[in-house]
Design a protein around this motif. Structure first.
Motif, PDB file in Angstrom:
ATOM      1  N   VAL A  12       1.844 -19.963 -23.550  1.00  0.00           N
ATOM      2  CA  VAL A  12       1.788 -21.030 -24.768  1.00  0.00           C
ATOM      3  C   VAL A  12       2.244 -20.569 -25.893  1.00  0.00           C
ATOM      4  CG1 VAL A  12      -0.632 -20.714 -24.878  1.00  0.00           C
ATOM      5  CG2 VAL A  12       0.224 -22.924 -25.734  1.00  0.00           C
ATOM      6  N   GLN A  13       2.759 -21.277 -26.753  1.00  0.00           N
ATOM      7  CA  GLN A  13       3.163 -20.971 -28.093  1.00  0.00           C
ATOM      8  C   GLN A  13       2.131 -20.811 -28.940  1.00  0.00           C
ATOM      9  OE1 GLN A  13       6.309 -23.649 -29.572  1.00  0.00           O
ATOM     10  NE2 GLN A  13       7.695 -22.388 -28.419  1.00  0.00           N
ATOM     11  N   PRO A  14       2.155 -19.858 -29.989  1.00  0.00           N
ATOM     12  CA  PRO A  14       1.158 -19.690 -31.180  1.00  0.00           C
ATOM     13  C   PRO A  14       0.590 -21.030 -31.649  1.00  0.00           C
ATOM     14  CG  PRO A  14       2.480 -17.922 -31.268  1.00  0.00           C
ATOM     15  CD  PRO A  14       3.107 -18.960 -30.328  1.00  0.00           C
ATOM     16  N   GLY A  15      -0.638 -21.442 -31.713  1.00  0.00           N
ATOM     17  CA  GLY A  15      -1.186 -22.767 -32.233  1.00  0.00           C
ATOM     18  C   GLY A  15      -0.977 -23.696 -31.239  1.00  0.00           C
ATOM     19  N   GLY A  16      -0.831 -23.527 -29.794  1.00  0.00           N
ATOM     20  CA  GLY A  16      -0.828 -24.268 -28.726  1.00  0.00           C
ATOM     21  C   GLY A  16      -2.449 -24.390 -28.188  1.00  0.00           C
ATOM     22  N   SER A  17      -2.588 -25.095 -26.911  1.00  0.00           N
ATOM     23  CA  SER A  17      -3.723 -25.451 -26.371  1.00  0.00           C
ATOM     24  C   SER A  17      -3.520 -25.046 -25.084  1.00  0.00           C
ATOM     25  CB  SER A  17      -4.342 -26.926 -26.813  1.00  0.00           C
ATOM     26  OG  SER A  17      -4.503 -27.028 -27.880  1.00  0.00           O
ATOM     27  N   LEU A  18      -4.648 -24.749 -24.191  1.00  0.00           N
ATOM     28  CA  LEU A  18      -4.752 -24.417 -22.845  1.00  0.00           C
ATOM     29  C   LEU A  18      -6.102 -25.129 -22.424  1.00  0.00           C
ATOM     30  CD1 LEU A  18      -3.014 -21.251 -21.887  1.00  0.00           C
ATOM     31  CD2 LEU A  18      -2.233 -23.518 -21.194  1.00  0.00           C
ATOM     32  N   ARG A  19      -6.369 -25.516 -21.231  1.00  0.00           N
ATOM     33  CA  ARG A  19      -7.536 -25.680 -20.797  1.00  0.00           C
ATOM     34  C   ARG A  19      -7.581 -24.955 -19.387  1.00  0.00           C
ATOM     35  NH1 ARG A  19     -11.347 -29.758 -21.320  1.00  0.00           N
ATOM     36  NH2 ARG A  19     -12.742 -30.129 -19.563  1.00  0.00           N
ATOM     37  N   LEU A  20      -8.466 -23.974 -19.199  1.00  0.00           N
ATOM     38  CA  LEU A  20      -8.604 -23.357 -18.206  1.00  0.00           C
ATOM     39  C   LEU A  20      -9.721 -23.852 -17.257  1.00  0.00           C
ATOM     40  CD1 LEU A  20      -8.677 -19.627 -19.283  1.00  0.00           C
ATOM     41  CD2 LEU A  20      -6.788 -21.032 -18.802  1.00  0.00           C
ATOM     42  N   SER A  21      -9.446 -23.897 -16.051  1.00  0.00           N
ATOM     43  CA  SER A  21     -10.805 -24.382 -15.145  1.00  0.00           C
ATOM     44  C   SER A  21     -11.089 -23.424 -14.161  1.00  0.00           C
ATOM     45  CB  SER A  21     -10.254 -25.727 -14.408  1.00  0.00           C
ATOM     46  OG  SER A  21      -9.672 -26.958 -15.311  1.00  0.00           O
ATOM     47  N   CYS A  22     -12.231 -23.420 -13.623  1.00  0.00           N
ATOM     48  CA  CYS A  22     -12.910 -22.606 -12.639  1.00  0.00           C
ATOM     49  C   CYS A  22     -13.592 -23.278 -11.504  1.00  0.00           C
ATOM     50  CB  CYS A  22     -13.831 -21.610 -13.333  1.00  0.00           C
ATOM     51  SG  CYS A  22     -14.717 -20.546 -11.973  1.00  0.00           S
ATOM     52  N   ALA A  23     -13.021 -23.248 -10.623  1.00  0.00           N
ATOM     53  CA  ALA A  23     -13.484 -24.219  -9.328  1.00  0.00           C
ATOM     54  C   ALA A  23     -14.639 -23.201  -8.472  1.00  0.00           C
ATOM     55  CB  ALA A  23     -12.607 -24.604  -8.389  1.00  0.00           C
ATOM     56  N   VAL A  24     -15.823 -23.767  -8.276  1.00  0.00           N
ATOM     57  CA  VAL A  24     -16.630 -22.929  -7.525  1.00  0.00           C
ATOM     58  C   VAL A  24     -16.804 -23.496  -6.121  1.00  0.00           C
ATOM     59  CG1 VAL A  24     -19.169 -22.146  -7.569  1.00  0.00           C
ATOM     60  CG2 VAL A  24     -17.864 -22.400  -9.693  1.00  0.00           C
ATOM     61  N   SER A  25     -17.129 -22.698  -5.208  1.00  0.00           N
ATOM     62  CA  SER A  25     -17.305 -23.086  -3.752  1.00  0.00           C
ATOM     63  C   SER A  25     -18.425 -22.063  -3.518  1.00  0.00           C
ATOM     64  CB  SER A  25     -16.042 -23.021  -3.165  1.00  0.00           C
ATOM     65  OG  SER A  25     -15.628 -21.852  -2.781  1.00  0.00           O
ATOM     66  N   GLY A  26     -19.302 -22.643  -2.385  1.00  0.00           N
ATOM     67  CA  GLY A  26     -20.296 -21.819  -1.675  1.00  0.00           C
ATOM     68  C   GLY A  26     -21.637 -21.850  -2.418  1.00  0.00           C
ATOM     69  N   ASP A  27     -21.575 -22.592  -3.729  1.00  0.00           N
ATOM     70  CA  ASP A  27     -23.042 -22.851  -4.438  1.00  0.00           C
ATOM     71  C   ASP A  27     -22.632 -23.778  -5.393  1.00  0.00           C
ATOM     72  OD1 ASP A  27     -25.053 -20.265  -6.095  1.00  0.00           O
ATOM     73  OD2 ASP A  27     -25.313 -22.207  -5.363  1.00  0.00           O
ATOM     74  N   THR A  28     -24.000 -24.361  -5.896  1.00  0.00           N
ATOM     75  CA  THR A  28     -23.811 -25.360  -6.892  1.00  0.00           C
ATOM     76  C   THR A  28     -24.078 -24.712  -8.064  1.00  0.00           C
ATOM     77  OG1 THR A  28     -26.189 -25.915  -6.516  1.00  0.00           O
ATOM     78  CG2 THR A  28     -24.595 -27.409  -5.268  1.00  0.00           C
ATOM     79  N   LEU A  29     -23.352 -25.295  -9.201  1.00  0.00           N
ATOM     80  CA  LEU A  29     -23.159 -24.874 -10.717  1.00  0.00           C
ATOM     81  C   LEU A  29     -24.727 -25.410 -11.289  1.00  0.00           C
ATOM     82  CD1 LEU A  29     -19.782 -25.342 -12.062  1.00  0.00           C
ATOM     83  CD2 LEU A  29     -21.131 -23.237 -11.473  1.00  0.00           C
ATOM     84  N   ASP A  30     -25.262 -26.365 -10.856  1.00  0.00           N
ATOM     85  CA  ASP A  30     -26.446 -26.717 -11.552  1.00  0.00           C
ATOM     86  C   ASP A  30     -27.423 -25.663 -11.674  1.00  0.00           C
ATOM     87  OD1 ASP A  30     -28.877 -29.258 -10.839  1.00  0.00           O
ATOM     88  OD2 ASP A  30     -28.047 -28.845 -12.729  1.00  0.00           O
ATOM     89  N   HIS A  31     -27.713 -25.680 -12.873  1.00  0.00           N
ATOM     90  CA  HIS A  31     -28.775 -24.697 -13.603  1.00  0.00           C
ATOM     91  C   HIS A  31     -28.529 -23.113 -13.303  1.00  0.00           C
ATOM     92  CE1 HIS A  31     -31.850 -27.781 -14.074  1.00  0.00           C
ATOM     93  NE2 HIS A  31     -31.640 -28.327 -13.000  1.00  0.00           N
ATOM     94  N   HIS A  32     -27.262 -22.849 -13.301  1.00  0.00           N
ATOM     95  CA  HIS A  32     -26.674 -21.355 -13.399  1.00  0.00           C
ATOM     96  C   HIS A  32     -26.006 -21.322 -14.799  1.00  0.00           C
ATOM     97  CE1 HIS A  32     -27.401 -21.510  -9.198  1.00  0.00           C
ATOM     98  NE2 HIS A  32     -26.237 -21.392  -8.746  1.00  0.00           N
ATOM     99  N   ALA A  33     -26.111 -20.171 -15.103  1.00  0.00           N
ATOM    100  CA  ALA A  33     -25.684 -19.657 -16.194  1.00  0.00           C
ATOM    101  C   ALA A  33     -23.970 -19.489 -16.123  1.00  0.00           C
ATOM    102  CB  ALA A  33     -26.226 -18.359 -16.717  1.00  0.00           C
ATOM    103  N   ILE A  34     -23.066 -19.634 -17.117  1.00  0.00           N
ATOM    104  CA  ILE A  34     -21.781 -19.774 -16.897  1.00  0.00           C
ATOM    105  C   ILE A  34     -21.214 -18.927 -17.917  1.00  0.00           C
ATOM    106  CG2 ILE A  34     -19.655 -20.916 -16.421  1.00  0.00           C
ATOM    107  CD1 ILE A  34     -21.592 -23.245 -15.574  1.00  0.00           C
TER     108      ILE A  34
END
Length: 128
Positions: A12-34
């Motif tokens: 990405v160029q300076p000043g631009g934006s990105l959206r990173l995603s993290c898909a979790v499998s094998g456990d649920t995210l509810d009530h987990h620190a991230i």
């Protein structure tokens, strides 16, 4: 077996934006620190952003405040990091991490040692 898979990185160029995603499998995210961390070549891993297990605490590294937002989607079991106004010094491998243990609030989300599960990382390059 818990697995984390990051996506959304790239160039990405300076000043631009990105959206990173993290898909979790094998456990649920509810009530987990991230957490999101990054490591640039030749440098130590550093904290970027995190959400506490109770979801009422968000914390950002000083140089990322106002430029990024961490969020979770419990229904989709994903974690996201929206980054704006990117700078060349943001270039690094970015890692998401999950801590399923309900630790005392004195253990900050910026503490890398607390995270049990880590993704393999994804590269972000900010360059013109």
């Amino acid at each position: 077996q818990v697995q984390l898979l990051e996506s959304g990185g790239g160039l990405v160029q300076p000043g631009g934006s990105l959206r990173l995603s993290c898909a979790v499998s094998g456990d649920t995210l509810d009530h987990h620190a991230i957490g999101w961390f990054r490591q640039a070549p030749g440098k130590e891993r550093e904290f970027v952003a995190g959400i506490g297990w109770s979801a009422d605490t968000q914390k950002y590294a000083d140089d990322m405040k106002g430029r990024c937002t961490i969020s979770r989607d419990n229904a989709k079991n994903t974690v996201s990091l929206q980054m704006n106004s990117l700078k060349p010094e943001d270039t690094a491998d970015y890692y998401c991490a999950v801590d399923p243990i309900h630790r005392p609030v004195t253990v900050g989300v910026e503490s890398a040692w607390r995270y049990v599960y880590w993704g393999q990382g994804i590269q972000v390059t900010v360059s013109s």
